[in-house]
Design a protein around this motif. Structure first.
Motif, mmCIF file in Angstrom:
data_model
loop_
_atom_site.group_PDB
_atom_site.id
_atom_site.type_symbol
_atom_site.label_atom_id
_atom_site.label_comp_id
_atom_site.label_asym_id
_atom_site.label_seq_id
_atom_site.Cartn_x
_atom_site.Cartn_y
_atom_site.Cartn_z
ATOM 1 N N PHE A 1 -0.173 3.529 -8.191
ATOM 2 C CA PHE A 1 -1.243 4.499 -7.961
ATOM 3 C C PHE A 1 -0.632 5.696 -7.245
ATOM 4 C CE2 PHE A 1 -5.395 2.528 -8.838
ATOM 5 C CZ PHE A 1 -5.023 1.218 -9.042
ATOM 6 N N CYS A 2 -0.883 6.891 -7.746
ATOM 7 C CA CYS A 2 -0.344 8.075 -7.082
ATOM 8 C C CYS A 2 -1.240 9.255 -7.399
ATOM 9 C CB CYS A 2 1.091 8.356 -7.529
ATOM 10 S SG CYS A 2 1.229 8.644 -9.295
ATOM 11 N N ARG A 3 -0.889 10.414 -6.852
ATOM 12 C CA ARG A 3 -1.756 11.572 -7.078
ATOM 13 C C ARG A 3 -1.092 12.662 -7.895
ATOM 14 N NH1 ARG A 3 -4.411 9.553 -2.293
ATOM 15 N NH2 ARG A 3 -6.653 9.761 -2.645
ATOM 16 N N LEU B 1 0.848 -1.192 0.000
ATOM 17 C CA LEU B 1 0.000 0.000 0.000
ATOM 18 C C LEU B 1 0.884 1.243 0.000
ATOM 19 C CD1 LEU B 1 -2.732 -1.107 2.559
ATOM 20 C CD2 LEU B 1 -3.072 -0.647 0.128
ATOM 21 N N ASP B 2 0.299 2.365 -0.348
ATOM 22 C CA ASP B 2 1.106 3.589 -0.453
ATOM 23 C C ASP B 2 1.575 4.124 0.889
ATOM 24 O OD1 ASP B 2 -1.722 5.795 -1.308
ATOM 25 O OD2 ASP B 2 -1.301 4.573 0.468
ATOM 26 N N PRO C 1 -3.435 2.319 -3.531
ATOM 27 C CA PRO C 1 -3.802 3.474 -2.716
ATOM 28 C C PRO C 1 -4.532 3.046 -1.449
ATOM 29 C CG PRO C 1 -5.383 3.207 -4.493
ATOM 30 C CD PRO C 1 -4.387 2.086 -4.636
ATOM 31 N N SER C 2 -4.080 3.564 -0.310
ATOM 32 C CA SER C 2 -4.727 3.187 0.949
ATOM 33 C C SER C 2 -6.047 3.919 1.141
ATOM 34 C CB SER C 2 -3.796 3.487 2.116
ATOM 35 O OG SER C 2 -3.380 4.841 2.038
ATOM 36 N N MET D 1 11.525 -2.432 -19.479
ATOM 37 C CA MET D 1 10.171 -2.482 -18.923
ATOM 38 C C MET D 1 9.243 -3.264 -19.845
ATOM 39 S SD MET D 1 8.570 -1.110 -16.207
ATOM 40 C CE MET D 1 9.298 0.449 -15.766
ATOM 41 N N THR D 2 8.453 -4.194 -19.267
ATOM 42 C CA THR D 2 7.489 -4.928 -20.103
ATOM 43 C C THR D 2 6.048 -4.589 -19.746
ATOM 44 O OG1 THR D 2 7.573 -6.797 -18.570
ATOM 45 C CG2 THR D 2 9.011 -6.891 -20.500
ATOM 46 N N ARG D 3 5.815 -4.225 -18.461
ATOM 47 C CA ARG D 3 4.453 -3.866 -18.064
ATOM 48 C C ARG D 3 4.531 -2.559 -17.292
ATOM 49 N NH1 ARG D 3 5.114 -8.963 -16.508
ATOM 50 N NH2 ARG D 3 4.032 -10.610 -17.636
ATOM 51 N N PHE D 4 3.818 -1.550 -17.767
ATOM 52 C CA PHE D 4 3.841 -0.258 -17.095
ATOM 53 C C PHE D 4 2.418 0.260 -16.961
ATOM 54 C CE2 PHE D 4 6.061 3.216 -15.320
ATOM 55 C CZ PHE D 4 5.384 4.373 -15.658
ATOM 56 N N ARG D 5 1.949 0.255 -15.719
ATOM 57 C CA ARG D 5 0.586 0.731 -15.490
ATOM 58 C C ARG D 5 0.629 1.824 -14.445
ATOM 59 N NH1 ARG D 5 -1.490 -5.019 -13.928
ATOM 60 N NH2 ARG D 5 -3.585 -4.215 -13.778
ATOM 61 N N LEU D 6 0.262 3.008 -14.859
ATOM 62 C CA LEU D 6 0.274 4.154 -13.967
ATOM 63 C C LEU D 6 -1.155 4.626 -13.782
ATOM 64 C CD1 LEU D 6 2.022 6.275 -12.459
ATOM 65 C CD2 LEU D 6 1.844 7.668 -14.518
ATOM 66 N N CYS D 7 -1.573 4.799 -12.525
ATOM 67 C CA CYS D 7 -2.903 5.342 -12.301
ATOM 68 C C CYS D 7 -2.802 6.575 -11.420
ATOM 69 C CB CYS D 7 -3.823 4.312 -11.652
ATOM 70 S SG CYS D 7 -5.485 4.989 -11.433
ATOM 71 N N ILE D 8 -2.923 7.742 -12.058
ATOM 72 C CA ILE D 8 -3.008 8.986 -11.311
ATOM 73 C C ILE D 8 -4.465 9.121 -10.936
ATOM 74 C CG2 ILE D 8 -2.598 11.453 -11.345
ATOM 75 C CD1 ILE D 8 -0.696 10.874 -13.748
#
Lengths: 584, 173
Positions: A379-381, A321-322, A346-347, A398-405
């Motif tokens: 996950f970040c802001r 968790l973050d 994200p917590s 890098m083979t998998r890059f998932r970013l969730c803002i």
């Protein structure tokens, strides 16, 4: 070549083929010539069907008569996030019924995002005499009654893995249905079960299965039970602890610590609900040999996380968790040089303000310190283009890059620019990138970068991005290896879809929800592309009750040899050749 | 969470964009009939495709977290919110004590602030240094073993697991 093919006896070819396991290679072999096709189909033992509606069971059985292991996937990936309404489909029963007749020697069934019923489980339990492996990943529709049937009847069961499935579990007694003579268990994952299992049945089961390597317990197993279980299975390689909380007492602590020290083979830990930090030192002795640590449910704060990860020098995979914050990720970068995969969740996903100090810097630190890093879910802001460029340069493998803002359409917080250039750098530098998830403020330009550079990309997830159909066109036109594309809340309409209709036959599936694809375009696609199922999913009512130009709520397009399916609920319509007539 | 309205401009694939598309791909040429069909057969106005549907963001489907994790986090938050741990607090010289929920605070700073307020003074604890006026008070606690210690030396969680009650004494002792 022909002469050689005729002169090699079938048995020899079959023996050679038995060393070839990957589906891609097997498929290639079967295309060499007719006799190789025949030999290969009789000796294929494993099949993988990535979309259960792409083909029907009888076709599979007809071509491959001697299968021992089947893997099926049902609902599209966005079903994980509640985007696919209940009742959409993915029923596995017809497959099991067909295979019960055709494959009496079936040993393994792996299902993902499918609807499994107790009836299905009972059928499995009594149809396959040598059944060994059942993996139900993110499945639903069954209860512990079905599990009891499996436990009671599958004498040679090795693996029962319920990962993240939704199980109706009124009774914890299903475990007692494993007979006393049953000792073959190697892997048990019940971490998703909500209610208690019978603890003494569990301990007895663990104690009598000497080959048990993987045990993932559920939250209802309290800490004081854990020590007993561990003492009965010191050979465990993978452990999911239950609730890791109890009043701090020295006797309980030394019991747990002793039990963990006895497990010299432990490489993977998970679980750890409700962690009381005072008990964490109990696992310190085994940290240095851990390769995988899943703390996604563990509310451990940053100082304790730092203490923990700095002892895990062999760590290859961390899910956390973050609460780890940038400072914890710096420690990770410093101590865990073998790290390959990082996931930070994200917590407080719905909080308006950040509750922890986790920023783009944390990910940058890891990219600098962990040279083997190739798989990221973060996950970040906040994010910057510079950070993404740095990450791209640090991790060309890098083979998998998932970013969730978390907040949709968030720009670079320093320059206030879209994050096009940052993601552009990712696809440009990471030439082996197979999976990408985008977030933040993005224009059509990011899709131009993706179409130009992401030549190995197989799966792309897009949300709240792009300006026009040009964006979608870039991706469909440029990404040669694209298999799965899932899009939500983007201004993509008919033009790019229709212009690239043939591309859709080269992909497994396309999902578009809250976009601008009109009903008319769906009908047209349905007419022109008979080998695609064009499913319009709309809970507002029949699409023909609205003008043709009206966008559909959700659209799921997949290639298929099986034609339209017959198990659709009332809110799903398949567009086919007749639909233009039916709907006008 | 601030939900934004549909902010994108209309997605007009104007004719000026078409040459860019068509000059690139034979694939596009091959499929051109479809978009021609579209323009001729169904007369769908490009402008009507302009606006994306209003973003349907709800907590149930964004951010993209699996339900199992979401439930676990929600449960943990609820537990945090509903658990209480009241301890007695006495100030030296005042016979009637107060009671304070330690779990309503997330750390020492928060706790000190509440106590400063509750007892109308300035509390000295482990993190403060320098000369102190005789007007100030020191915060101490009794642990499980019956010993009286200054508050603030151990991590907050450890403090929570060992504290029995609090006492505020005059700093000049």
């Amino acid at each position: 070549m022909l002469r050689m093919a005729r002169s090699l006896p079938e048995e020899v070819l079959e023996h050679v083929f038995s060393f070839i396991h990957s589906d891609k290679d097997r498929n290639a072999i079967s295309m060499v010539c007719k006799s190789w096709y025949e030999i290969e189909r009789w000796c294929r033992r494993r099949i993988f069907v990535g979309n259960c509606y792409a083909v029907n069971p009888s076709m599979v059985i007809r071509r491959f008569p001697e299968v021992r292991s089947v893997e099926l996937k049902g609902k599209p990936h966005f079903a994980d996030f509640n985007l696919v309404p209940d009742g959409w489909g993915g029923y596995v029963y017809p497959w099991i019924a067909a295979m019960a007749n055709a494959y009496p020697w079936l040993e393994e069934i792996s299902l993902k995002r499918m609807v499994v019923t107790d009836e299905t489980l009972e059928l499995i339990a009594k149809s396959f005499k040598n059944f060994k492996v059942l993996v139900l990943s993110s499945c639903e529709g069954f209860s512990t009654d079905g599990l009891a049937a499996i436990a009671a009847n599958c004498r040679n069961l090795r693996q029962l893995d319920l990962r993240e499935s939704e199980v109706d579990d009124p009774s914890g007694h299903w475990l007692s249905h494993f007979p006393d003579s049953f000792t073959s268990l190697v892997s048990l994952n019940i971490s998703c079960l909500g209610s208690e299992v019978n603890f003494s049945a569990l301990e007895h089961l663990v104690g009598r299965c000497p080959n048990l390597r993987t045990l993932r317990l559920n939250r209802a197993v309290p800490l004081d039970r854990l020590a007993n279980i561990l003492r009965r299975a010191p050979q465990l390689v993978e452990l999911g602890a239950g609730t890791y909380s109890a009043e701090l007492r020295p006797d309980v602590f030394s019991s747990i610590a002793g039990a963990f020290s006895g497990c010299k083979e432990l490489k993977s830990l998970s679980g750890f609900w409700d962690v009381v930090p005072g008990y964490l030192p109990a696992i310190y002795p085994i940290c240095s040999s851990l390769t995988s640590l899943n703390l996604s449910y563990a509310t451990i704060q940053s100082p304790d996380l730092v203490k923990l990860v700095s002892q895990c020098q062999s760590l290859q995979r961390l899910w956390v968790l973050d609460y780890i914050e940038d400072i914890g990720l710096e420690a990770l970068a410093a101590f865990c040089k073998d790290l390959q995969e990082l996931r930070v969740f994200p917590s407080e996903p719905f909080a308006l303000e950040p509750n922890v100090s986790l920023t783009e810097q944390g990910l940058v630190s890891v990219s600098e310190g962990c040279l083997k890093l190739h798989s990221v879910l973060y996950f970040c802001r906040q994010m910057t283009n510079d950070a993404l460029v740095t990450i791209a340069r640090n991790c060309p493998k890098m083979t998998r890059f998932r970013l969730c803002i978390i907040e949709p359409r968030t720009p670079d917080y320093i320059t206030l620019q879209p994050l096009d250039d940052g993601f552009g750098a990712i696809v440009e530098h990471c030439k082996d990138l197979r999976r990408l998830s985008l977030s933040g403020l993005l224009t059509d330009r990011v899709f131009e970068y993706i179409g130009t550079h992401a030549k190995k990309l197989e799966m792309l997830s897009v949300a709240f991005a792009g300006d026009s159909d040009l964006g979608l066109h870039h991706v469909l036109y440029g990404c040669e290896n694209l298999r799965k594309l899932e899009i939500r809340d983007c201004p993509f309409g008919d033009k790019a879809l229709l212009a690239n209709a043939a591309k859709l036959e080269t992909m497994r599936s396309l999902w578009m929800s809250s976009c601008s694809v009109s009903f008319g375009a769906c009908k047209l696609l349905g007419q022109k592309m008979p080998r695609l199922n064009i499913e319009v999913i709309d809970e507002r009512g029949p699409p023909d009750s609205r003008p043709e130009s009206c966008p559909v709520e959700k659209l799921y397009i997949y290639r298929t040899l099986a034609g339209p399916r017959f198990d659709m609920p009332g809110f799903v319509w398949t567009m086919d050749e007749d639909s233009a007539l039916r709907f006008s | 969470m601030g939900r934004r309205g549909s902010a994108s401009s209309s997605s007009s694939l104007e004719s000026s964009n078409y040459p860019a598309l068509s000059s690139r791909s034979s694939l596009y040429q091959h499929n051109r009939d479809l978009s021609t069909d579209l323009r001729l057969g169904l007369s769908i106005a490009t402008s009507s495709q302009g606006n994306p549907s209003t973003p349907s963001v709800s907590e149930s489907d964004w951010p993209p977290i699996k339900p199992f994790l979401k439930e676990t986090l929600a449960a943990e938050e609820n537990e945090c919110n509903s658990a209480t741990f009241f301890v007695k607090v006495y100030m030296e010289g005042i016979p009637i004590g107060r009671k304070l929920d330690l779990l309503a605070h997330d750390g020492y700073h928060n706790l000190i602030r509440t106590l400063d307020h509750m007892f109308n003074t300035t509390i000295i604890w482990a993190e403060m240094d320098g000369e102190h006026s005789e007007q100030y008070h020191v915060l101490t606690y009794e642990d499980k073993e019956g010993d009286w210690l200054m508050v603030g030396d151990v991590p907050w969680e450890m403090f929570l697991s060992s504290v029995r009650r609090l006492k505020i004494t005059r700093a000049d002792i």
